[in-house]
Design a protein around this motif. Sequence first.
Motif, PDB file in Angstrom:
ATOM      1  N   SER A   1       0.849  -1.133   0.009  1.00 50.85           N
ATOM      2  CA  SER A   1      -0.075   0.136  -0.189  1.00 50.85           C
ATOM      3  C   SER A   1       0.771   1.231  -0.039  1.00 50.85           C
ATOM      4  N   ALA A   2       1.940   1.272   0.829  1.00 53.07           N
ATOM      5  CA  ALA A   2       2.902   2.399   0.679  1.00 53.07           C
ATOM      6  C   ALA A   2       3.549   2.587  -0.745  1.00 53.07           C
ATOM      7  N   VAL A   3       3.767   1.380  -1.367  1.00 54.08           N
ATOM      8  CA  VAL A   3       4.394   1.727  -2.709  1.00 54.08           C
ATOM      9  C   VAL A   3       3.356   2.245  -3.412  1.00 54.08           C
ATOM     10  N   GLY A   4       1.874   1.709  -3.397  1.00 59.33           N
ATOM     11  CA  GLY A   4       0.686   1.901  -4.398  1.00 59.33           C
ATOM     12  C   GLY A   4       0.695   1.132  -5.246  1.00 59.33           C
ATOM     13  N   MET A   5      -0.372   0.265  -5.203  1.00 53.71           N
ATOM     14  CA  MET A   5      -0.644  -0.665  -6.247  1.00 53.71           C
ATOM     15  C   MET A   5      -0.606  -0.162  -7.709  1.00 53.71           C
ATOM     16  N   GLU A   6      -1.045   0.999  -7.812  1.00 52.64           N
ATOM     17  CA  GLU A   6      -1.139   1.664  -9.287  1.00 52.64           C
ATOM     18  C   GLU A   6       0.105   1.906  -9.710  1.00 52.64           C
ATOM     19  N   ARG A   7       1.176   2.351  -8.918  1.00 56.12           N
ATOM     20  CA  ARG A   7       2.520   2.630  -9.381  1.00 56.12           C
ATOM     21  C   ARG A   7       3.028   1.284  -9.331  1.00 56.12           C
ATOM     22  N   LEU A   8       2.686   0.223  -8.563  1.00 56.14           N
ATOM     23  CA  LEU A   8       3.366  -1.002  -8.700  1.00 56.14           C
ATOM     24  C   LEU A   8       2.830  -1.587 -10.133  1.00 56.14           C
ATOM     25  N   ALA A   9       1.805  -1.564 -10.382  1.00 57.23           N
ATOM     26  CA  ALA A   9       1.229  -2.040 -11.608  1.00 57.23           C
ATOM     27  C   ALA A   9       1.684  -1.588 -12.838  1.00 57.23           C
ATOM     28  N   ALA A  10       2.126  -0.110 -12.615  1.00 60.51           N
ATOM     29  CA  ALA A  10       2.807   0.523 -13.943  1.00 60.51           C
ATOM     30  C   ALA A  10       4.160   0.037 -13.828  1.00 60.51           C
ATOM     31  N   HIS A  11       4.802  -0.173 -12.925  1.00 59.12           N
ATOM     32  CA  HIS A  11       6.363  -0.403 -12.874  1.00 59.12           C
ATOM     33  C   HIS A  11       6.480  -1.941 -13.533  1.00 59.12           C
ATOM     34  N   GLU A  12       5.408  -2.845 -13.013  1.00 56.66           N
ATOM     35  CA  GLU A  12       5.563  -4.043 -13.586  1.00 56.66           C
ATOM     36  C   GLU A  12       5.331  -4.138 -15.089  1.00 56.66           C
TER      37      GLU A  12
END
Lengths: 418, 157
Positions: free
Chosen positions: A304-315
């Motif tokens: 949650s701290a990373v942010g799932m939207e950001r995580l998804a964009a990175h991946e």
Amino acid sequence: MTDLLDLAGDFPLLSRTVREGKPLVYLDTGATSQKPGQVLDAERAFNERHNAAVHRGAHQIAEEATEAFESARSAVAAFVGADFGEIVWTKNATEALNLVSHGFLNASLGRGGADAARFKLAPGDEIVVTELEHHANLVPWQELAAKTGAKLRWIPVTPEGRLDLEQLSVITDRTRVVAFTHASNVTGAVTEVAPVVERAKSVGAYTVLDACQSAAHMPVDLHDLGVDFAAFSGHKMLGPTGVGALYGREELLQALPPFLTGGSMVEVVTMEETTFMPPPQRFEAGTQMVAQTVGMHAAVDYLSAVGMERLAAHEDHMGQLLLEGLAEVPGVRLLGPTSSAQRLAVIAFDVPGVHPHDVGQVLDDQGIAVRVGHHCAQPVHRRFGVHASTRASAGVYTTTADVEAFVKGLHQVVKFFA
Amino acid sequence: MEQLYQQVILDHSKARSGEGELDSPHGASFQVNPTCGDECTVQVSLEGQRLAQLAWSGKGCSISQASLSLMYEMVDGEPLEQAEQLGETFRELIHNRGHELTPEKMELLEDLSAFTGVGRYSARVKCALLGWMALREALAQARHHTGASGQPPQTQA
């Protein structure tokens, strides 16, 4: 271009070397993710300070342990868009799916009284799964069909490796359960959930979603998705092994008979019979994996701290790089969608003439960890006319350098076996 | 890598000997490696105490295919006892964590000694032994059917 996320430093294991000093390139997150220090620390802190049996004992540490256990439930529920009482701890996603299928079985045997009659299956009923499933969301339904006399049917897969939504007519008035994956652990395809749920609802069938791959790699809101049940596991989402969860709509969990029985899930026990606690405790028999739930709490906090939207964009970016790199290697055949849209960075492929074991071995020799085999999904491999495949899967910590090393390694594989 | 994938292994994995089917085998065994789905079938027929014919089919990695191919070349037509002894020696080699056996045993193994390095990779042990497990079972079946006397040598998994 620098990577959107640069988090590998949080994951102690990723700094180790393998095969005589080679830096580890870990591309097997689809099988199990590595864990950040925060998760390891949380488990250790719990064991050092708060370890006690939960939901019993009048002492302070037992209270603290119970508080930690239930606050983990609360955090995980919030993370997947569920209510507190809708999350049941299981040892993994496989157990969660078996909990549902055995709940149906027990209801079919008359357990659970009138409330559970809604889950009864009998000859003439049908269970629908998909050709894309991990064995964990296939075999329990085969078993349930065999035990109840219900018929197993399945939704086929398109040549691109997605669920064939043109074939939802497999779901009929006879269908009682539709079990399907949110994201394939082989093709990486993300399922468009809405049409499946809509069709299932229109015929009065229950939906069971395998969210193992999705929950770890994209924002998931189970209430929005509208499924009846869902399963996911801690170890695929930066958490510990030995903990997973079942989501069930509250009304359904209230009515579902238990799967595992014994201590911790009972109200009154006589020599003849037993009354069961309300959910979620009804489904949590025996001593629970408390430290692991605390670890899973830390994992969802980290995500949650990373942010799932950001995580998804990175991946997604890592997925694009993997797909581009793969396309450069002569002869390699991708098993799954060629674009990164509606797809996870889970890239399975076939190197014609070279067995996946051999592909994996040559990559391993360069420090690159990938999965080889059928990835617990034999039917979808059969669908693609192969026995097994090699799979590279990215995570929150994957870097461009990892992908470059993998692509270089794959060129090496082709050269070695030419 | 070159230690694991000796030239003889790469050669046999591409140009394989002994693939096929027998008309009426005395014994047959199907084996599968559940981790990757690799599979093989080995069929045998006996003439007295001799392994008169062997045929195999299957799919798998270079290690398993080369192992089957070499197995065919080394045991087809040989006395039963010799074939079984070779199988046991090969098993011993693969379980020896990448180290050679005694010079006498290495000599017995001939080209199979190329598999020495496989023992260093625990995930590949099953690949090398899959065909030999099938052979052991097929021979036991054939002995039973034909009443061929003699006991197979002591076995290890």
